[in-house]
Design a protein around this motif. Structure first.
Motif, PDB file in Angstrom:
ATOM      1  N   ALA A  48     -30.312 -66.974 139.593  1.00  0.00           N
ATOM      2  CA  ALA A  48     -31.654 -67.807 138.336  1.00  0.00           C
ATOM      3  C   ALA A  48     -31.729 -66.318 137.219  1.00  0.00           C
ATOM      4  O   ALA A  48     -31.848 -65.798 136.251  1.00  0.00           O
ATOM      5  N   GLN A  49     -31.486 -65.051 137.846  1.00  0.00           N
ATOM      6  CA  GLN A  49     -31.799 -63.921 137.218  1.00  0.00           C
ATOM      7  C   GLN A  49     -30.510 -64.320 136.063  1.00  0.00           C
ATOM      8  O   GLN A  49     -30.797 -64.145 134.569  1.00  0.00           O
ATOM      9  N   GLU A  50     -29.141 -63.819 136.318  1.00  0.00           N
ATOM     10  CA  GLU A  50     -27.846 -64.771 135.134  1.00  0.00           C
ATOM     11  C   GLU A  50     -28.496 -65.278 134.067  1.00  0.00           C
ATOM     12  O   GLU A  50     -28.731 -65.215 132.733  1.00  0.00           O
ATOM     13  N   ALA A  51     -29.172 -66.877 134.951  1.00  0.00           N
ATOM     14  CA  ALA A  51     -28.891 -67.551 133.811  1.00  0.00           C
ATOM     15  C   ALA A  51     -30.092 -67.174 132.827  1.00  0.00           C
ATOM     16  O   ALA A  51     -30.024 -67.866 131.666  1.00  0.00           O
ATOM     17  N   LEU A  52     -30.892 -66.478 133.312  1.00  0.00           N
ATOM     18  CA  LEU A  52     -32.383 -66.121 132.593  1.00  0.00           C
ATOM     19  C   LEU A  52     -31.631 -65.143 131.696  1.00  0.00           C
ATOM     20  O   LEU A  52     -31.748 -65.306 130.175  1.00  0.00           O
ATOM     21  N   ALA A  53     -30.352 -64.236 131.704  1.00  0.00           N
ATOM     22  CA  ALA A  53     -29.671 -63.199 130.448  1.00  0.00           C
ATOM     23  C   ALA A  53     -29.164 -64.532 129.680  1.00  0.00           C
ATOM     24  O   ALA A  53     -29.802 -63.937 128.572  1.00  0.00           O
ATOM     25  N   TYR A  54     -28.305 -65.468 129.905  1.00  0.00           N
ATOM     26  CA  TYR A  54     -27.820 -66.105 128.931  1.00  0.00           C
ATOM     27  C   TYR A  54     -28.772 -66.661 128.812  1.00  0.00           C
ATOM     28  O   TYR A  54     -28.336 -66.943 127.245  1.00  0.00           O
ATOM     29  N   ASN A  55     -30.237 -67.301 128.730  1.00  0.00           N
ATOM     30  CA  ASN A  55     -31.029 -68.511 127.671  1.00  0.00           C
ATOM     31  C   ASN A  55     -31.633 -67.188 126.944  1.00  0.00           C
ATOM     32  O   ASN A  55     -31.457 -67.952 125.861  1.00  0.00           O
ATOM     33  N   SER A  56     -32.119 -66.303 127.219  1.00  0.00           N
ATOM     34  CA  SER A  56     -32.725 -65.594 126.703  1.00  0.00           C
ATOM     35  C   SER A  56     -31.561 -65.190 124.988  1.00  0.00           C
ATOM     36  O   SER A  56     -32.315 -64.427 124.199  1.00  0.00           O
ATOM     37  N   LEU A  57     -30.316 -64.754 125.141  1.00  0.00           N
ATOM     38  CA  LEU A  57     -29.412 -64.752 124.232  1.00  0.00           C
ATOM     39  C   LEU A  57     -29.357 -64.917 123.416  1.00  0.00           C
ATOM     40  O   LEU A  57     -29.748 -65.223 122.490  1.00  0.00           O
ATOM     41  N   VAL A  58     -29.308 -66.756 124.058  1.00  0.00           N
ATOM     42  CA  VAL A  58     -29.038 -67.880 122.953  1.00  0.00           C
ATOM     43  C   VAL A  58     -30.769 -68.238 122.299  1.00  0.00           C
ATOM     44  O   VAL A  58     -31.264 -68.552 120.662  1.00  0.00           O
ATOM     45  N   GLN A  59     -31.900 -67.287 123.169  1.00  0.00           N
ATOM     46  CA  GLN A  59     -33.605 -68.092 122.436  1.00  0.00           C
ATOM     47  C   GLN A  59     -33.783 -66.711 121.618  1.00  0.00           C
ATOM     48  O   GLN A  59     -34.406 -67.121 120.385  1.00  0.00           O
ATOM     49  N   SER A  60     -33.013 -66.001 121.135  1.00  0.00           N
ATOM     50  CA  SER A  60     -33.037 -64.723 120.678  1.00  0.00           C
ATOM     51  C   SER A  60     -32.037 -64.670 119.142  1.00  0.00           C
ATOM     52  O   SER A  60     -31.809 -63.577 118.267  1.00  0.00           O
ATOM     53  N   TRP A  61     -30.972 -66.170 119.394  1.00  0.00           N
ATOM     54  CA  TRP A  61     -29.965 -65.819 118.448  1.00  0.00           C
ATOM     55  C   TRP A  61     -30.476 -65.733 117.333  1.00  0.00           C
ATOM     56  O   TRP A  61     -29.596 -64.934 115.881  1.00  0.00           O
ATOM     57  N   SER A  62     -31.779 -67.114 116.590  1.00  0.00           N
ATOM     58  CA  SER A  62     -31.777 -67.270 114.897  1.00  0.00           C
ATOM     59  C   SER A  62     -32.549 -66.231 114.766  1.00  0.00           C
ATOM     60  O   SER A  62     -32.456 -65.203 113.537  1.00  0.00           O
TER      61      SER A  62
END
Length: 962
Positions: free
Chosen positions: A923-937
């Motif tokens: 879960a912790q690593e998944a959150l990091a990858y998801n957060s990066l894409v979420q912040s991409w714009s």
């Protein structure tokens, strides 16, 4: 007949809609959600954009006007700009922006009327002088129907739940009936504070709600103010606490009394002692304003005192008497463990008590924390309510924990003093209505005696309308006035009952003062309603009524957009009983039919609740059959010129099938949609929740809602074989996934969003047959869609460098833990690289026969991609995560500027990494990858902004923290 394709069936400016929707979650003042709590409301920005795109023609539908692809795209971009302005919060009531949107709706509508003038029902369906009406059969919190009204549509809303119906009445039905009216209260009329020209919408009604709300507050204080004593600061108190010196001789208003539940000690030596079940002793954790409770053991008992400053034992203040999740608590006197089984048995026997732990008062520059007094504890326990709601709490331990501890009815959720306050205010609603009616007659409003429920607009109906919003205020006070309300130690304020969609057990609770000027007070609740009421469009007319979505006929020839229940995610009926009991007491005389039952109807509620239906399978069958009926109603009744849009944000744990992975939540819902006769013509993931809101992999928490765009399935649709369906999937789904990734769909939502284009292919056919001639089920189709999704993401690995492909394969097996050198070397040969080369790239450490991938935190902080001779996608992703975590989006933007086109490759890798983490439960690593894409714009926007400002200094980029 000619039904032109709508914009939502071709394209949407997803980023603008998602950004506005996520931002809206943090807006409160003037937002309709502050009128009354409802669960999982859709953001106004999303619903407004979807409705607009659902009604406006796509340029490709008019080749005579837009003959080339370029002309169509230019027109599409013009429509996008309208949507981008339309979704901004500051334009919510901007008439210029709304008029521009309405003009586009009329333009498309008149084209449809012209094209369908020969329709057999043209006079009914295609009247060019009148837009079709709108209907939401699962109206809930009313966001969609309100936005339909804002766009100029006659709005209809229905729901089985009477609380939802009343919310919709208060938003779309009542305000238009009294729009532009002058207030009737004598104070405003006497002072002439408002001119008629200023009374846009329901502002006059809002002024009266505030006036009679203030009258109720003053009258209630006369009747029960003695139960809410002030605290006088004495010299003796100041000698113990120098911080109290400025208040000597003053009586401070109490904001809240902080209580802790107690049980008799299980230790026989202290069996007569009521020991506290305190999860924490903190009162305030604000820097420079720290305060905490310290229990003092004396003789054969204990007392609480309040200390100012940081405690010496921070851990003790943080934990209170808590002993961890499994051990529950420890006895303050003896240290004996107190288990949950013991606490539950005491609760069932009615032996859980409560002890005053601290008092919070209003100071000159913030909160003043005081130790409890016997006087204040006795006054609270003297309160004697003459009524309490006796409705039983549901036997649903997933969402309702209190029955396990003997708190079995909705009335048990409140202290005696809270019950006295709420019943007093509730009784005052009818008195305020009577006063408002007399004032309305005196102000010249016709005294026609026609009630609000019968469509009245005279004095009686107007007074009852005022009463509806006053009744809502009682509800809002109940949310902040139960024994489930905690104390927010960092915010120094009350927490409300519904911090989430459940009623948990709270061991230390805050009892607020409705006559204070702080959180949860009566006038604060009035002001929330006052501000939201002023913002309602109050035109055109709206209608809200109680109706079952499985049987309703209100959708006939209407535009439909709806947000149905998400399988078993939220038990709306069970939860809303908390408010229903108070609304029924306050407003039953105004709406006797709506509040005719003792509790909210539950038997027909379309929620797959196992405890209600006996088993998980029975609950799923109930949901499927009922949702199929409801969707069939929409398919057969919806206006033929418009697609139906359906929001769905359910994510359920996946199941392995013979074909692959299938999501049972989606399966059940889609089965209902398809069985009802719908074909899916579009699907859009819109981030309707706060950015980075991911509770964890495997949970039912999505950052996005998936908007399904549906039309009635075309008669004569072809039949396909399984092979033909799979071929179409493999040909079309990769392109759809590329579009989703390009639109920055969050990795956490990609699998859900991919179902849309996959099911659009599936519903293109009347049936899909397997090799034995058997019709393929939705579950089998979903499994194939997920199979192609996995294959597509795996194929994207070919776009990455050899080192990143090795790292992916290694990460899938070992994550960031150690592995054997020999296995790493073998894998490196298969990936056309070497362990030494991987070490040189800076992503791996090797030694003593072991290798290990470096975590983002272990990567060098002085890394510069412009001087890296072996730049890999793996490095790009993990350095971006490192910089985002330490320096935020601004620092990540500087790194993206240096990376150039390599940054996009890194973002693509995030999707594959997230998929691996989700399957492996990391879960912790998944959150990091998801957060990066979420912040991409935002990172890209800042990157371009910094580039234009010349962010480089002396030829070097600063990747540090701003």
């Amino acid at each position: 007949m000619k039904y032109p394709k709508k914009l939502i069936e071709v394209a949407l400016p997803l980023e603008a809609i998602s950004e506005a929707s996520a931002r809206e979650k943090s807006i409160r003042h003037g937002h309709p959600s502050t009128l009354h709590l409802w669960w999982s409301r859709k953001p106004l920005a999303a619903t407004r954009a979807v409705l607009f795109a659902q009604m406006v023609d796509d340029p490709s539908a008019h080749p005579d006007l837009f003959p080339t692809e370029q002309a169509q795209e230019e027109e599409r971009q013009r429509l996008f700009k309208i949507i981008e302005e339309l979704v901004k919060w500051e334009n919510t009531s901007n008439e210029e922006v709304l008029k521009q949107a309405r003009d586009e709706l009329w333009k498309s509508w008149r084209r449809s009327c012209t094209a369908n003038r020969d329709h057999p029902r043209a006079a009914e369906l295609f009247d060019s002088n009148r837009l079709p009406a709108f209907h939401d059969p699962f109206a809930g919190g009313g966001s969609i129907s309100l936005e339909a009204q804002k766009l100029g549509l006659e709005a209809w809303a229905s729901d089985l739940n009477p609380v939802a119906v009343l919310i919709n009445k208060a938003m779309i039905e009542i305000p238009p009936r009294f729009a532009g009216k002058l207030p009737v209260n004598p104070e405003t009329r006497k002072n002439g504070e408002l001119l008629e020209a200023r009374l846009v919408g329901a502002r006059g009604l809002a002024e009266d709600v505030r006036y009679y709300g203030q009258w109720m507050r003053d009258e209630a204080e006369k009747r029960i103010g003695h139960l809410y004593p002030k605290v006088e600061i004495t010299k003796a108190m100041a000698q113990e606490r120098p911080d109290l010196a400025p208040y000597i001789g003053r009586k401070l208003t109490v904001i809240a009394w902080l209580w802790v539940r107690t049980v008799k000690s299980p230790n026989p030596a202290f069996a007569n002692i009521d020991v506290p079940l305190a999860p924490k002793f903190w009162l305030s954790s604000k820097t420079g304003k720290e305060a905490y409770v310290e229990p003092i053991i004396e003789k054969e008992g204990y007392r609480f005192t309040v200390r100012i400053g940081r405690p010496k034992d921070m851990e003790a203040a943080k934990l209170g008497t808590s002993a961890g999740k499994r051990a529950a608590f420890t006895c303050l006197m003896s240290g004996t463990p107190i288990g949950y089984d013991y606490i539950r048995s005491e609760g069932q026997a009615g032996r859980i008590g409560a002890k005053l732990m601290a008092i919070v008062a209003e100071g000159d520059n913030g909160r003043v924390y005081l130790e409890p007094t016997q006087e204040h504890e006795c006054i609270a326990k003297q309160a004697q309510p003459i009524w309490k709601p006796e409705i039983s709490l549901p036997n649903n331990t997933r969402d309702f924990k209190t029955p396990l501890y003997g708190i079995k009815t909705f009335g048990d959720l409140f202290t005696s003093r809270q019950l006295v306050a709420l019943t007093t205010f509730s009784d005052l609603v009818s008195e305020a209505i009577a006063r408002a009616e007399q004032d309305a007659i005196a102000a010249g409003i016709p005294n026609d005696h026609i009630p609000l429920r019968d469509g009245g607009t005279g004095a009686r109906a107007y007074a009852e309308a005022v009463g509806v919003y006053l009744g809502f205020t009682v509800d809002k006070c109940s949310d902040y006035g139960s024994s489930i309300c905690g104390w927010h130690v960092s915010g120094e304020k009350l927490r409300n009952t519904f911090g989430r969609q459940a009623i948990p057990m709270v061991w230390d609770y805050a009892e607020g003062n409705p006559f204070s000027d702080s959180t949860g007070n009566w006038m604060a609740m009035i002001d929330w309603i006052y501000e939201s009421l002023q913002a309602f469009p109050a035109t055109p007319l709206g209608n809200a009524q109680q109706d079952d979505a499985q049987r309703q006929i209100l959708s006939k020839d209407k535009i439909i957009s709806t947000d149905p229940p998400y399988f078993d995610n939220i038990g709306y009926a069970d939860l809303s009983d908390f408010f229903y009991v108070w609304l029924r007491k306050s407003l039953r005389n105004i709406f006797p039919d709506l509040f005719g039952t003792v509790a909210v109807p539950k038997a027909e509620e379309l929620v797959a609740t196992p405890y209600r239906h006996g088993s998980k399978d029975a609950a799923e069958r109930f949901f499927l059959d009922g949702m199929t009926l409801a969707m069939h109603r929409l398919a057969e009744q919806s206006h033929p010129a418009f697609p139906v849009t359906i929001y769905y944000a359910f994510k359920q744990s996946e199941e392995e099938t013979d074909e692959g992975i299938a999501s049972t939540g989606w399966e059940t819902f889609l089965e209902a949609v398809i069985r009802a006769g719908f074909a899916i013509t579009g699907t859009w993931p819109i981030r309707t929740e706060l950015s980075n809101r991911m509770v964890g992999t495997g949970t039912n928490a999505l950052a996005s809602s998936i908007v399904l765009v549906c039309r009635r399935q075309i008669e004569g649709a072809p039949t396909a074989t399984r092979r033909e369906f799979l071929t179409a999937l493999k040909a079309e789904l990769p392109l759809a996934l590329a579009h989703l990734q390009h639109s920055n769909i969050a990795p956490v939502d990609l699998a859900q969003a991919a179902i849309g284009p996959g099911m659009a292919i599936y519903t293109r056919y009347r049936r899909v047959l397997d090799a034995e001639g058997r019709a393929m089920t939705v579950r089998e189709a979903l499994a194939l869609i997920n199979l192609v999704l996995d294959e597509t993401l795996a194929e994207q690995e070919g776009d990455f460098d050899a080192e990143s492909r090795w790292a992916l394969a290694w990460f899938e097996q070992y994550g960031f833990t150690e592995g054997e050198f020999g296995q790493a070397e073998t894998l490196s040969k298969a990936k056309d690289t070497s362990v030494q080369g991987l070490v040189e790239t800076g992503i791996l450490v090797s030694g003593k026969g072991k290798v290990q991938l470096l975590t983002p935190e272990e990567l060098p902080a002085n890394w510069d991609p412009r001087t890296d001779s072996r730049l890999t996608a793996w490095e790009v992703v993990h350095h971006l995560i490192r910089v985002l975590s330490s320096g935020g989006e601004s620092a990540a933007a500087r790194l993206v500027a240096a990376l150039g086109s390599s940054a996009d490759t890194g973002r693509e890798l995030c999707y594959r990494l997230y998929t691996i983490c989700e399957r492996k439960k990391r879960a912790q690593e998944a959150l990091a990858y998801n957060s990066l894409v979420q912040s991409w714009s935002e990172i890209l926007r800042l990157s371009k902004e910094k580039a234009s400002q010349g962010d480089e200094k002396h030829g070097e980029l600063d990747f540090g923290i701003d």
